[in-house]
Design a protein around this motif. Structure first.
Motif, PDB file in Angstrom:
ATOM      1  N   ARG A  14       0.950  -1.339  -0.099  1.00 35.08           N
ATOM      2  CA  ARG A  14       0.040   0.204  -0.023  1.00 35.08           C
ATOM      3  C   ARG A  14       1.011   1.306  -0.015  1.00 35.08           C
ATOM      4  O   ARG A  14       2.005   1.284   0.700  1.00 35.08           O
ATOM      5  N   TYR A  15       0.493   2.054  -0.830  1.00 34.91           N
ATOM      6  CA  TYR A  15       1.048   3.619  -0.782  1.00 34.91           C
ATOM      7  C   TYR A  15      -0.023   4.418  -0.149  1.00 34.91           C
ATOM      8  O   TYR A  15      -0.718   4.866  -0.934  1.00 34.91           O
ATOM      9  N   GLY A  16       0.032   4.984   1.159  1.00 37.39           N
ATOM     10  CA  GLY A  16      -1.158   5.709   1.665  1.00 37.39           C
ATOM     11  C   GLY A  16      -2.301   4.762   1.478  1.00 37.39           C
ATOM     12  O   GLY A  16      -2.496   3.702   1.656  1.00 37.39           O
ATOM     13  N   SER A  17      -3.334   5.483   0.940  1.00 41.43           N
ATOM     14  CA  SER A  17      -4.840   5.073   0.449  1.00 41.43           C
ATOM     15  C   SER A  17      -4.679   3.885  -0.725  1.00 41.43           C
ATOM     16  O   SER A  17      -5.654   3.358  -0.901  1.00 41.43           O
ATOM     17  N   LEU A  18      -3.506   3.991  -1.632  1.00 43.15           N
ATOM     18  CA  LEU A  18      -3.548   3.406  -2.690  1.00 43.15           C
ATOM     19  C   LEU A  18      -2.797   1.792  -2.589  1.00 43.15           C
ATOM     20  O   LEU A  18      -2.099   1.710  -1.938  1.00 43.15           O
ATOM     21  N   THR A  19      -3.803   1.003  -3.038  1.00 40.53           N
ATOM     22  CA  THR A  19      -3.170  -0.378  -2.958  1.00 40.53           C
ATOM     23  C   THR A  19      -2.709  -0.771  -4.033  1.00 40.53           C
ATOM     24  O   THR A  19      -3.194  -1.056  -5.211  1.00 40.53           O
ATOM     25  N   ALA A  20      -1.264  -0.783  -4.321  1.00 41.17           N
ATOM     26  CA  ALA A  20      -0.760  -1.230  -5.492  1.00 41.17           C
ATOM     27  C   ALA A  20      -0.731  -2.593  -5.606  1.00 41.17           C
ATOM     28  O   ALA A  20      -0.659  -2.965  -6.762  1.00 41.17           O
ATOM     29  N   LEU A  21      -0.568  -3.498  -4.721  1.00 42.63           N
ATOM     30  CA  LEU A  21      -0.454  -5.025  -4.871  1.00 42.63           C
ATOM     31  C   LEU A  21      -1.288  -5.461  -3.988  1.00 42.63           C
ATOM     32  O   LEU A  21      -1.429  -4.959  -2.622  1.00 42.63           O
ATOM     33  N   GLY A  38      -0.056  -6.767 -17.692  1.00 46.32           N
ATOM     34  CA  GLY A  38      -1.102  -6.079 -17.413  1.00 46.32           C
ATOM     35  C   GLY A  38      -1.157  -4.666 -18.012  1.00 46.32           C
ATOM     36  O   GLY A  38       0.344  -4.234 -17.923  1.00 46.32           O
ATOM     37  N   PRO A  39      -2.073  -3.861 -17.615  1.00 51.59           N
ATOM     38  CA  PRO A  39      -1.945  -2.413 -18.317  1.00 51.59           C
ATOM     39  C   PRO A  39      -1.019  -1.655 -17.036  1.00 51.59           C
ATOM     40  O   PRO A  39      -0.653  -2.023 -15.920  1.00 51.59           O
ATOM     41  N   ASN A  40      -0.631  -0.420 -17.396  1.00 48.76           N
ATOM     42  CA  ASN A  40       0.115   0.490 -16.750  1.00 48.76           C
ATOM     43  C   ASN A  40      -0.478   0.760 -15.306  1.00 48.76           C
ATOM     44  O   ASN A  40      -1.907   0.702 -15.466  1.00 48.76           O
ATOM     45  N   GLY A  41       0.312   0.785 -14.553  1.00 49.72           N
ATOM     46  CA  GLY A  41      -0.166   0.987 -13.189  1.00 49.72           C
ATOM     47  C   GLY A  41      -0.785  -0.404 -12.554  1.00 49.72           C
ATOM     48  O   GLY A  41      -1.338  -0.259 -11.224  1.00 49.72           O
ATOM     49  N   GLY A  43       0.908  -2.813 -11.178  1.00 47.25           N
ATOM     50  CA  GLY A  43       1.439  -3.096  -9.972  1.00 47.25           C
ATOM     51  C   GLY A  43       2.684  -4.028 -10.336  1.00 47.25           C
ATOM     52  O   GLY A  43       3.188  -4.696  -9.489  1.00 47.25           O
ATOM     53  N   LYS A  44       3.285  -4.223 -11.462  1.00 52.36           N
ATOM     54  CA  LYS A  44       4.119  -5.011 -12.039  1.00 52.36           C
ATOM     55  C   LYS A  44       5.501  -4.784 -11.436  1.00 52.36           C
ATOM     56  O   LYS A  44       6.058  -5.629 -10.995  1.00 52.36           O
ATOM     57  N   THR A  45       5.804  -3.550 -11.745  1.00 51.94           N
ATOM     58  CA  THR A  45       7.249  -3.136 -11.122  1.00 51.94           C
ATOM     59  C   THR A  45       7.325  -3.215  -9.735  1.00 51.94           C
ATOM     60  O   THR A  45       8.198  -3.666  -8.960  1.00 51.94           O
ATOM     61  N   PHE A  86      16.820  -4.121 -15.155  1.00 53.27           N
ATOM     62  CA  PHE A  86      16.537  -2.960 -15.105  1.00 53.27           C
ATOM     63  C   PHE A  86      15.932  -2.237 -16.480  1.00 53.27           C
ATOM     64  O   PHE A  86      16.541  -2.692 -17.502  1.00 53.27           O
ATOM     65  N   GLN A  87      14.755  -1.504 -16.378  1.00 51.30           N
ATOM     66  CA  GLN A  87      14.451  -0.938 -17.554  1.00 51.30           C
ATOM     67  C   GLN A  87      15.239   0.053 -18.233  1.00 51.30           C
ATOM     68  O   GLN A  87      15.487   0.356 -19.401  1.00 51.30           O
ATOM     69  N   GLN A  88      16.166   0.746 -17.276  1.00 56.53           N
ATOM     70  CA  GLN A  88      17.065   1.741 -17.732  1.00 56.53           C
ATOM     71  C   GLN A  88      18.365   1.231 -17.033  1.00 56.53           C
ATOM     72  O   GLN A  88      18.763   1.544 -15.876  1.00 56.53           O
ATOM     73  N   GLU A 194       6.322  -7.891 -19.054  1.00 59.91           N
ATOM     74  CA  GLU A 194       6.573  -7.607 -20.250  1.00 59.91           C
ATOM     75  C   GLU A 194       5.312  -6.950 -21.149  1.00 59.91           C
ATOM     76  O   GLU A 194       4.224  -7.796 -20.722  1.00 59.91           O
ATOM     77  N   HIS A 195       5.434  -5.745 -21.851  1.00 58.44           N
ATOM     78  CA  HIS A 195       4.244  -5.623 -22.582  1.00 58.44           C
ATOM     79  C   HIS A 195       4.226  -6.005 -24.055  1.00 58.44           C
ATOM     80  O   HIS A 195       2.991  -6.095 -24.726  1.00 58.44           O
ATOM     81  N   HIS A 196       5.364  -6.586 -24.454  1.00 57.85           N
ATOM     82  CA  HIS A 196       5.384  -7.077 -25.722  1.00 57.85           C
ATOM     83  C   HIS A 196       4.804  -8.550 -25.970  1.00 57.85           C
ATOM     84  O   HIS A 196       5.668  -9.464 -25.410  1.00 57.85           O
TER      85      HIS A 196
HETATM   86  N1  LIG Z   1       6.805   4.848  -4.414  1.00 59.72           N
HETATM   87  C1  LIG Z   1       5.378   5.154  -4.747  1.00 59.72           C
HETATM   88  N2  LIG Z   1       4.557   5.963  -4.137  1.00 59.72           N
HETATM   89  C2  LIG Z   1       3.184   6.022  -4.442  1.00 59.72           C
HETATM   90  N3  LIG Z   1       2.629   5.184  -5.407  1.00 59.72           N
HETATM   91  C3  LIG Z   1       3.350   4.341  -6.055  1.00 59.72           C
HETATM   92  C4  LIG Z   1       4.767   4.235  -5.835  1.00 59.72           C
HETATM   93  N4  LIG Z   1       5.081   3.276  -6.760  1.00 59.72           N
HETATM   94  C5  LIG Z   1       4.203   2.733  -7.400  1.00 59.72           C
HETATM   95  N5  LIG Z   1       2.798   3.532  -7.024  1.00 59.72           N
HETATM   96  C6  LIG Z   1       1.883   3.378  -7.611  1.00 59.72           C
HETATM   97  O1  LIG Z   1       1.378   1.931  -7.534  1.00 59.72           O
HETATM   98  C7  LIG Z   1       0.663   1.468  -8.658  1.00 59.72           C
HETATM   99  C8  LIG Z   1       1.568   0.321  -9.325  1.00 59.72           C
HETATM  100  O2  LIG Z   1       2.630   1.009  -9.845  1.00 59.72           O
HETATM  101  P1  LIG Z   1       3.533  -0.041 -10.808  1.00 59.72           P
HETATM  102  O3  LIG Z   1       4.818   0.972 -11.301  1.00 59.72           O
HETATM  103  O4  LIG Z   1       3.970  -1.054 -10.033  1.00 59.72           O
HETATM  104  O5  LIG Z   1       2.859  -0.601 -11.962  1.00 59.72           O
HETATM  105  P2  LIG Z   1       3.379  -1.292 -13.279  1.00 59.72           P
HETATM  106  O6  LIG Z   1       2.209  -2.505 -13.661  1.00 59.72           O
HETATM  107  O7  LIG Z   1       4.682  -1.453 -13.168  1.00 59.72           O
HETATM  108  O8  LIG Z   1       3.051  -0.044 -14.598  1.00 59.72           O
HETATM  109  P3  LIG Z   1       3.826   0.298 -15.709  1.00 59.72           P
HETATM  110  O9  LIG Z   1       3.526  -0.838 -16.902  1.00 59.72           O
HETATM  111  O10 LIG Z   1       3.433   1.559 -16.085  1.00 59.72           O
HETATM  112  O11 LIG Z   1       5.402   0.357 -15.232  1.00 59.72           O
HETATM  113  C9  LIG Z   1       0.401   2.784  -9.703  1.00 59.72           C
HETATM  114  O12 LIG Z   1      -0.767   3.200  -9.347  1.00 59.72           O
HETATM  115  C10 LIG Z   1       1.541   3.588  -9.006  1.00 59.72           C
HETATM  116  O13 LIG Z   1       1.167   5.026  -9.257  1.00 59.72           O
END
Ligand SMILES: Nc1ncnc2c1ncn2[C@@H]1O[C@H](COP(=O)(O)OP(=O)(O)OP(=O)(O)O)[C@@H](O)[C@H]1O
Length: 238
Positions: A14-21, A38-41, A43-45, A86-88, A194-196
Motif C-alpha cells: 500500500r502507498y497511503g490509501s492506494l493499494t498497488a498490490l 497487465g496495463p500501466n499501473g 503493479g508489475k514493477t 532494469f528498464q534503464q 513485459e508488454h510485448h
Molecule cells: N513509490 C510510490 N509511491 C506512491 N505510489 C506508487 C509508488 N510506486 C508505485 N506507485 C503506484 O502503484 C501503482 C502500481 O505501480 P507500478 O509501477 O507497480 O505499475 P506497473 O504495472 O509496473 O506499471 P507500468 O506498466 O506503467 O510500469 C500505480 O498506481 C503507481 O502510481
C-alpha cells in the motif's frame, strides 16, 4: 528439496490509501518461465521490487527455496540468488563493455582472472563478445539491455526478474533478445514483466494477468493471452 523455487504469499503493498498490490500469491518452480502482464499501473514493477527487496511489503511473504526473505535486505537477497534486470540499465560509459561485465560480477567470482573469464562468457551468452573491448558508451539501447542481462546473470541466480527487457528495442533487437532468453540457464526461474505480447508468447510457459494489483488469471500462456481482459488491454478487443 523444496517444491517451489519462489513462493509469493499474500504480497500486498500500500502507498497511503492506494493499494498497488493486493494479496498476490504465485509459485514458480525451478526452470519456470513465468510472465506477468497487465496495463500501466497494474503493479508489475512493484511486484518485482518486493521480490528484489527494494520495496517492503505491507503484508505477505517472499520465500526462496523454502527460506523466508521478507525481512532480508536487497544486497543479501542478490547473494542468495535473486537477480534483476532494469528498464534503464546503469552502464559506465567510460569503461569497456567487458569491464562493465567484470564489475557486475565483482561480488561473485573468486580471483581476478576467474571474474574476467566468467564475464567474457556472459558477454558471449548475450551476443556481445565482439563489443567486449569497446567503450560501453557506444552501445545501442538494445545492447545496453543485453549487457544488463549479462550483469544479472553474474551470480548464477536462482531467480531472474526481468523488467520489460523488450521495451524500446528494434524488431531486430527483439529477435536477438528472444534468442538470448531461449538460451538462459535451464534451472533458473524467470519472472518476466513485459508488454510485448510476442515476447511473452514465445518465452513464457505461464502467464499471470495483473490488474489493479490483483491477479485476474494465471494460466498457460496461450490460454492467458486469450483472456478477455488481455484482449481488451492489448488487442483493442472488447
Ligand atoms: N513509490 C510510490 N509511491 C506512491 N505510489 C506508487 C509508488 N510506486 C508505485 N506507485 C503506484 O502503484 C501503482 C502500481 O505501480 P507500478 O509501477 O507497480 O505499475 P506497473 O504495472 O509496473 O506499471 P507500468 O506498466 O506503467 O510500469 C500505480 O498506481 C503507481 O502510481
Amino acid at each position: 528439496m523444496t517444491e517451489h523455487r519462489l513462493l509469493l504469499d499474500g504480497l500486498t503493498r500500500r502507498y497511503g490509501s492506494l493499494t498497488a498490490l493486493d494479496g498476490v500469491g504465485l509459485r514458480l518452480a525451478a526452470g519456470a518461465r513465468h510472465a506477468v502482464i497487465g496495463p500501466n499501473g497494474a503493479g508489475k514493477t512493484t511486484l518485482l521490487s518486493l521480490i528484489a527487496g527494494t520495496e517492503r511489503p505491507s503484508a505477505g511473504r517472499v520465500v526462496l527455496d523454502g527460506r523466508d526473505l521478507t525481512r532480508i535486505a536487497p544486497a543479501r537477497r542478490a547473494r542468495l540468488g535473486i537477480a534483476r534486470s532494469f528498464q534503464q540499465p546503469a552502464v559506465i560509459g567510460e569503461l569497456t563493455v567487458l569491464d562493465n561485465a567484470v564489475l557486475a560480477g565483482w561480488r561473485h567470482g573468486r580471483g581476478r582472472r576467474e571474474r574476467a573469464r566468467a564475464a567474457a562468457e556472459r558477454l558471449e551468452a548475450v551476443g556481445l563478445a565482439d563489443a567486449a573491448h569497446r567503450p560501453a558508451a557506444g552501445l545501442s539501447h538494445g545492447q545496453r539491455r543485453l549487457l544488463d542481462l549479462a550483469a544479472a546473470l553474474a551470480g548464477q541466480p536462482r531467480v531472474l526478474l526481468l523488467d520489460e527487457p523488450a521495451a524500446g528495442l528494434t524488431d531486430r533487437d527483439v529477435a536477438r533478445l528472444l534468442d538470448v532468453l531461449a538460451a538462459l540457464p535451464r534451472d533458473v526461474a524467470v519472472l518476466l514483466v513485459e508488454h510485448h505480447t510476442e515476447v511473452v508468447a514465445q518465452f513464457a510457459d505461464t502467464v499471470t494477468v495483473l490488474q489493479d494489483g490483483t491477479p485476474l488469471v494465471t494460466a498457460p500462456t496461450q490460454e492467458a493471452l486469450r483472456h478477455e481482459a488481455v484482449r481488451a488491454a492489448y488487442l483493442g478487443a472488447t
